[in-house]
Design an enzyme around this catalytic site. Structure first.
Site, PDB file in Angstrom:
ATOM      1  N   GLU A  56       0.832  -1.200   0.000  1.00  7.38           N
ATOM      2  CA  GLU A  56       0.000   0.000   0.000  1.00  7.38           C
ATOM      3  C   GLU A  56       0.877   1.265   0.000  1.00  7.38           C
ATOM      4  O   GLU A  56       0.548   2.259  -0.658  1.00  7.38           O
ATOM      5  CB  GLU A  56      -0.902   0.041   1.248  1.00  7.38           C
ATOM      6  N   LEU A 287      11.293 -40.455   6.467  1.00  7.57           N
ATOM      7  CA  LEU A 287      10.799 -39.205   7.052  1.00  7.57           C
ATOM      8  C   LEU A 287       9.518 -38.760   6.349  1.00  7.57           C
ATOM      9  O   LEU A 287       8.564 -38.319   6.992  1.00  7.57           O
ATOM     10  CB  LEU A 287      11.881 -38.118   6.967  1.00  7.57           C
TER      11      LEU A 287
HETATM   12  N1  LIG Z   1      14.111 -39.819  -4.522  1.00  4.79           N
HETATM   13  C1  LIG Z   1      14.053 -38.862  -3.665  1.00  4.79           C
HETATM   14  O1  LIG Z   1      13.366 -37.866  -3.873  1.00  4.79           O
HETATM   15  C2  LIG Z   1      14.870 -38.948  -2.418  1.00  4.79           C
HETATM   16  C3  LIG Z   1      14.922 -37.849  -1.548  1.00  4.79           C
HETATM   17  C4  LIG Z   1      15.670 -37.967  -0.396  1.00  4.79           C
HETATM   18  C5  LIG Z   1      16.321 -39.172  -0.132  1.00  4.79           C
HETATM   19  N2  LIG Z   1      16.267 -40.186  -0.989  1.00  4.79           N
HETATM   20  C6  LIG Z   1      16.968 -41.446  -0.714  1.00  4.79           C
HETATM   21  O2  LIG Z   1      16.535 -41.940   0.523  1.00  4.79           O
HETATM   22  C7  LIG Z   1      17.566 -42.733   1.074  1.00  4.79           C
HETATM   23  C8  LIG Z   1      17.583 -42.532   2.570  1.00  4.79           C
HETATM   24  O3  LIG Z   1      16.368 -43.061   3.079  1.00  4.79           O
HETATM   25  P1  LIG Z   1      15.889 -42.865   4.566  1.00  4.79           P
HETATM   26  O4  LIG Z   1      14.458 -43.228   4.587  1.00  4.79           O
HETATM   27  O5  LIG Z   1      16.812 -43.546   5.488  1.00  4.79           O
HETATM   28  O6  LIG Z   1      16.142 -41.308   4.763  1.00  4.79           O
HETATM   29  P2  LIG Z   1      15.418 -40.191   5.596  1.00  4.79           P
HETATM   30  O7  LIG Z   1      13.960 -40.358   5.552  1.00  4.79           O
HETATM   31  O8  LIG Z   1      16.004 -38.917   5.108  1.00  4.79           O
HETATM   32  O9  LIG Z   1      15.933 -40.396   7.068  1.00  4.79           O
HETATM   33  C9  LIG Z   1      15.295 -41.303   7.900  1.00  4.79           C
HETATM   34  C10 LIG Z   1      15.814 -41.104   9.284  1.00  4.79           C
HETATM   35  O10 LIG Z   1      15.341 -39.888   9.822  1.00  4.79           O
HETATM   36  C11 LIG Z   1      15.410 -39.981  11.211  1.00  4.79           C
HETATM   37  N3  LIG Z   1      14.227 -39.490  11.868  1.00  4.79           N
HETATM   38  C12 LIG Z   1      14.227 -38.635  12.925  1.00  4.79           C
HETATM   39  N4  LIG Z   1      12.991 -38.398  13.342  1.00  4.79           N
HETATM   40  C13 LIG Z   1      12.175 -39.119  12.546  1.00  4.79           C
HETATM   41  C14 LIG Z   1      10.765 -39.314  12.538  1.00  4.79           C
HETATM   42  N5  LIG Z   1       9.957 -38.691  13.395  1.00  4.79           N
HETATM   43  N6  LIG Z   1      10.251 -40.142  11.615  1.00  4.79           N
HETATM   44  C15 LIG Z   1      11.036 -40.773  10.716  1.00  4.79           C
HETATM   45  N7  LIG Z   1      12.386 -40.636  10.695  1.00  4.79           N
HETATM   46  C16 LIG Z   1      12.948 -39.814  11.613  1.00  4.79           C
HETATM   47  C17 LIG Z   1      15.547 -41.474  11.538  1.00  4.79           C
HETATM   48  O11 LIG Z   1      16.868 -41.722  11.979  1.00  4.79           O
HETATM   49  P3  LIG Z   1      17.215 -41.512  13.534  1.00  4.79           P
HETATM   50  O12 LIG Z   1      16.187 -42.304  14.291  1.00  4.79           O
HETATM   51  O13 LIG Z   1      18.581 -41.916  13.715  1.00  4.79           O
HETATM   52  O14 LIG Z   1      17.032 -40.053  13.763  1.00  4.79           O
HETATM   53  C18 LIG Z   1      15.337 -42.151  10.221  1.00  4.79           C
HETATM   54  O15 LIG Z   1      16.038 -43.361  10.081  1.00  4.79           O
HETATM   55  C19 LIG Z   1      18.834 -42.325   0.390  1.00  4.79           C
HETATM   56  O16 LIG Z   1      19.351 -43.407  -0.294  1.00  4.79           O
HETATM   57  C20 LIG Z   1      18.418 -41.220  -0.548  1.00  4.79           C
HETATM   58  O17 LIG Z   1      19.083 -41.319  -1.776  1.00  4.79           O
HETATM   59  C21 LIG Z   1      15.536 -40.105  -2.114  1.00  4.79           C
END
Ligand SMILES: NC(=O)c1ccc[n+]([C@@H]2O[C@H](COP(=O)([O-])OP(=O)(O)OC[C@H]3O[C@@H](n4cnc5c(N)ncnc54)[C@H](OP(=O)(O)O)[C@@H]3O)[C@@H](O)[C@H]2O)c1
Length: 353
Positions: A56, A287
């Site tokens: 504005e 996540l």
């Molecule tokens: N294609 C895509 O768009 C894309 C994007 C991103 C990643 N990726 C792939 O995903 C893979 C990794 O997978 P990911 O599932 O392990 O990764 P992530 O979802 O990024 O991380 C999962 C971790 O987050 C932590 N976390 C903390 N609080 C959480 C909660 N409330 N709920 C869930 N998790 C929580 C947990 O570890 P803690 O319990 O130790 O905290 C859990 O093991 C990689 O290989 C990557 O290349 C792909």
């Protein structure tokens, strides 16, 4: 110059507001068009950055004395408080504007009240013109202000068969450079980028908004947030470099949810407290599943590559869906081809009852 209708002026104000997307946070985007008593445009403005003049004020400065007796057409209720700038309601009264047409009321209790002040000052105030359109242009800010936590966009990349990596774990790159460039532009429009520690350990992403060709950083960088229950993010991870601010959100700081991991509603409340209105959830699958299971995703943006893998991890892990009747229903709102890939935008449908 020919006169324009209030409706056309509002359409223009909404387009002006959009120019501020990505730079006004924690403030909203706002556009304003001033018409003189004959309906001619005598001033235009938008809120360009937090701390800068409101829409504005920019429009009034252009219009000068020609605003007297005219109409201010504005996408959001003019503010009524003194923050970093003075109240727009008072500026409009001082300029002698006779009528103010507003698309959406301000849900922020600190700033609202502009319409009442204007009415008390004898100005004719109309609310609700092109409200749905203006609301859509400001959806992240309005949603986050109404409920107290950020608007969350879950973005992922996958093959046509829904996989985010090959059987051997390789995933660079599933989508084209054009799609990845689009993601960097998307990062430039949000206040925070969120990833799980699993993604940081697997891929060591930078999570900055940058030019993919030469690596130059965008002027404004979103806060990088790593959701990391036990603080496992390595000291030399890229997310800890100086390119942007980073918050490694641990359970010790945020608290734990029922599964013993970082409490996601508490995480989002803290982000809102830190001024985050729009956040981009970049995964990974675990996540993203947890966010979706908790109903914390407002929009899904999928980049789907015309590739098939047949094996390998999927883009989404457990999202609390055990049976087809519980599938998370989405409404597709946009499909755009980006290079060879498709960008699909969808909104989760609210569950009945
Ligand atoms: N294609 C895509 O768009 C894309 C994007 C991103 C990643 N990726 C792939 O995903 C893979 C990794 O997978 P990911 O599932 O392990 O990764 P992530 O979802 O990024 O991380 C999962 C971790 O987050 C932590 N976390 C903390 N609080 C959480 C909660 N409330 N709920 C869930 N998790 C929580 C947990 O570890 P803690 O319990 O130790 O905290 C859990 O093991 C990689 O290989 C990557 O290349 C792909």
């Amino acid at each position: 110059m020919a006169s324009v209708s209030v409706d056309d002026a509002m359409r223009r104000a909404i387009a002006l507001a959009a120019r501020g997307l990505g730079t006004t946070s924690p403030n909203p985007v706002v556009g304003c068009v001033l018409l003189d008593p004959d309906g001619e445009v005598v001033g235009e403005g938008f809120h360009a950055y937090a701390g800068g003049p409101h829409a504005e004020i920019v429009a009034l400065a252009q219009a000068g004395r020609r605003a007297r007796g005219g109409t201010a057409v504005v996408t959001l209720e003019p503010c009524d408080h003194t923050g970093r700038t003075g109240p727009c309601s008072h500026a409009l009264l001082a300029a002698g504007v006779a009528r103010v047409v507003i698309a959406v009321p301000d849900p922020n209790p600190v700033a609202s009240g502009g319409a009442a002040t204007l009415r008390a000052g004898g100005v004719d105030v109309e609310l609700g013109v092109r409200a749905a359109e203006a609301e859509a242009g400001n959806v992240a800010w309005l949603t986050s202000m109404r409920r107290g936590w950020p608007y969350v966009v879950w973005k992922y990349a996958a093959t046509l068969d829904g996989r985010s990596a090959a059987a051997d774990g390789t995933s660079m790159w599933i989508t084209s450079e054009a799609a990845r460039t689009d993601v960097h532009a998307l990062r430039g429009t949000v206040d925070a980028v969120i990833a799980g520690v699993g993604t940081v350990l697997a891929d060591d992403p930078r999570l900055t908004a940058r030019n993919l060709r030469d690596g130059t950083l965008a002027i404004r960088q979103p806060l990088r947030v790593v959701v990391d229950t036990f603080g496992r993010t390595p000291a030399d991870a890229w997310v800890r470099d100086g390119a942007a601010r980073t918050w490694v959100a641990t359970a010790a700081e945020v608290g734990t949810g029922p599964d013993g991991r970082v409490d996601l509603p508490a995480l989002l409340a803290e982000l809102h407290h830190r001024g985050v209105r729009a956040a981009l959830l970049e995964g990974g699958p675990k996540l993203a599943g947890a966010f979706l299971a908790a109903g914390l995703v407002d929009r899904v943006v999928a980049y789907v590559a015309p590739k098939l893998l047949g094996a390998g991890p999927t883009a989404l892990a457990d999202a609390g869906v055990g049976t087809i009747a519980d599938a998370i229903d989405l409404e597709i709102t946009d499909v755009t081809q980006v290079g060879p890939d498709l960008r699909i935008t969808a909104l989760p449908r609210k569950k009945e009852g």
